[in-house]
Scaffold this active site. Structure first.
Site, PDB file in Angstrom:
ATOM      1  N   ARG A 110      11.465  -2.136  11.314  1.00 33.99           N
ATOM      2  CA  ARG A 110      10.325  -1.587  12.062  1.00 33.99           C
ATOM      3  C   ARG A 110      10.018  -2.506  13.233  1.00 33.99           C
ATOM      4  NH1 ARG A 110       5.336   0.126   8.127  1.00 33.99           N
ATOM      5  NH2 ARG A 110       4.127  -0.880   9.770  1.00 33.99           N
ATOM      6  N   ARG A 137      11.887  -6.920   5.638  1.00 37.91           N
ATOM      7  CA  ARG A 137      11.957  -5.484   5.311  1.00 37.91           C
ATOM      8  C   ARG A 137      13.004  -4.775   6.176  1.00 37.91           C
ATOM      9  NH1 ARG A 137       6.473  -2.162   5.044  1.00 37.91           N
ATOM     10  NH2 ARG A 137       6.190  -2.861   7.201  1.00 37.91           N
ATOM     11  N   ARG A 145      -0.484  -9.067  13.269  1.00 46.43           N
ATOM     12  CA  ARG A 145      -1.037  -8.080  12.327  1.00 46.43           C
ATOM     13  C   ARG A 145      -1.849  -8.783  11.242  1.00 46.43           C
ATOM     14  NH1 ARG A 145       4.199  -5.104  10.534  1.00 46.43           N
ATOM     15  NH2 ARG A 145       2.865  -3.735   9.311  1.00 46.43           N
ATOM     16  N   ARG A 152      -9.975   0.247   8.606  1.00 40.32           N
ATOM     17  CA  ARG A 152      -9.537  -1.119   8.872  1.00 40.32           C
ATOM     18  C   ARG A 152     -10.638  -1.924   9.545  1.00 40.32           C
ATOM     19  NH1 ARG A 152      -3.708   0.362   8.902  1.00 40.32           N
ATOM     20  NH2 ARG A 152      -2.455  -1.521   9.126  1.00 40.32           N
ATOM     21  N   LYS A 171       0.831  -1.211   0.000  1.00 38.55           N
ATOM     22  CA  LYS A 171       0.000   0.000   0.000  1.00 38.55           C
ATOM     23  C   LYS A 171       0.869   1.266   0.000  1.00 38.55           C
ATOM     24  CE  LYS A 171      -2.308  -0.930   3.831  1.00 38.55           C
ATOM     25  NZ  LYS A 171      -1.763  -2.238   4.280  1.00 38.55           N
TER      26      LYS A 171
END
Ligand code: AMP
Length: 217
Positions: free
Chosen positions: A161, A128, A172, A89, A13
């Site tokens: 992160r 990531r 998540r 969400r 996104k």
């Protein structure tokens, strides 16, 4: 034109939003980015959000909607086209976005859903790495740097992160699968849902999104 970019964490996104705002004149609003900024600034909201985000849980509908509303208000006089990234969400947030669009005289957003299998998402998120100096994003599996832990662009140190740790990623994804169906039903029922297979390159996904926009807006 107003858009909601909807998809699980790691579905691209953020990347697609960046490309879309340069292609079209859209104001990008990412609630996740705004919350991370609040944490960096040490605001009251940041303090509440920090722990929830580190666990992969959602921030309350009230807090995140107040944040969204203030961001729209801030940009509304210069923009009538918004790209909502990471909001809504939950079904409650979907209803609140509808009300905010009425309040700020924005047309109802179309929802573009990015579909990516969980196995790919887990590798994208847990692999990531983000440069602490310039913000460039890499991935140890899909886009490794030449030297481990060092940014290819500015030689800055790479960081992860906090919510990209294995346990938090699982949480998540669980939260996403739990909450997404009623949101998607809402947009489908309103004839505003477009689903894309987003398990390809950034260019491929971008082409699919722009095709939908060109065809419908
Ligand atoms: P993101 O950058 O969109 O993946 O968001 C990172 C985290 O911020 C999420 O895991 C949530 O903890 C929080 N967050 C972002 N947007 C929302 C939202 N619309 N509602 C609740 N929590 C959110």
């Amino acid at each position: 034109m107003n858009l909601v970019l909807f998809g699980p964490p790691g579905s691209g996104k953020g990347t697609q939003s960046e490309r879309l705002v340069t292609e079209y004149t859209l104001t990008h609003i990412s609630t996740g980015e705004a919350l991370r900024a609040a944490i960096r600034q040490g605001t009251e909201l940041g303090k509440v959000a920090q722990e929830l985000m580190a666990r992969g849980e959602l921030v309350s509908d009230d807090l995140v909607t107040d944040l969204l509303s203030s961001l729209i208000r801030q940009h509304r006089s210069q923009s009538d086209s918004f790209l909502f990234d990471g909001y809504p969400r939950t079904l409650e947030q979907t209803a609140r976005l509808e009300r905010l669009c009425e309040e700020y005289r924005l047309s109802p957003p179309a929802c573009i859903k990015l579909d990516v299998p969980d196995q790919t998402l887990i590798l994208r998120l847990s692999g990531r790495r983000i440069c602490a100096s310039c913000g460039a994003t890499f991935n140890i599996y899909f886009k490794p740097t030449r030297h481990a832990g060092v940014c290819d662009i500015c030689s800055g140190p790479l960081t992860k992160r906090v919510d990209d740790s294995a346990d938090t990623v699982r949480e998540r994804l669980r939260v996403y699968h739990n909450q997404s169906a009623p949101v998607l039903d809402y947009y489908r029922d309103h004839g505003l849902l477009y689903t894309i297979d987003a398990n390809g390159s950034s260019d491929e996904v971008f082409r699919k999104i722009t095709a939908i926009i060109e065809e419908n807006y």
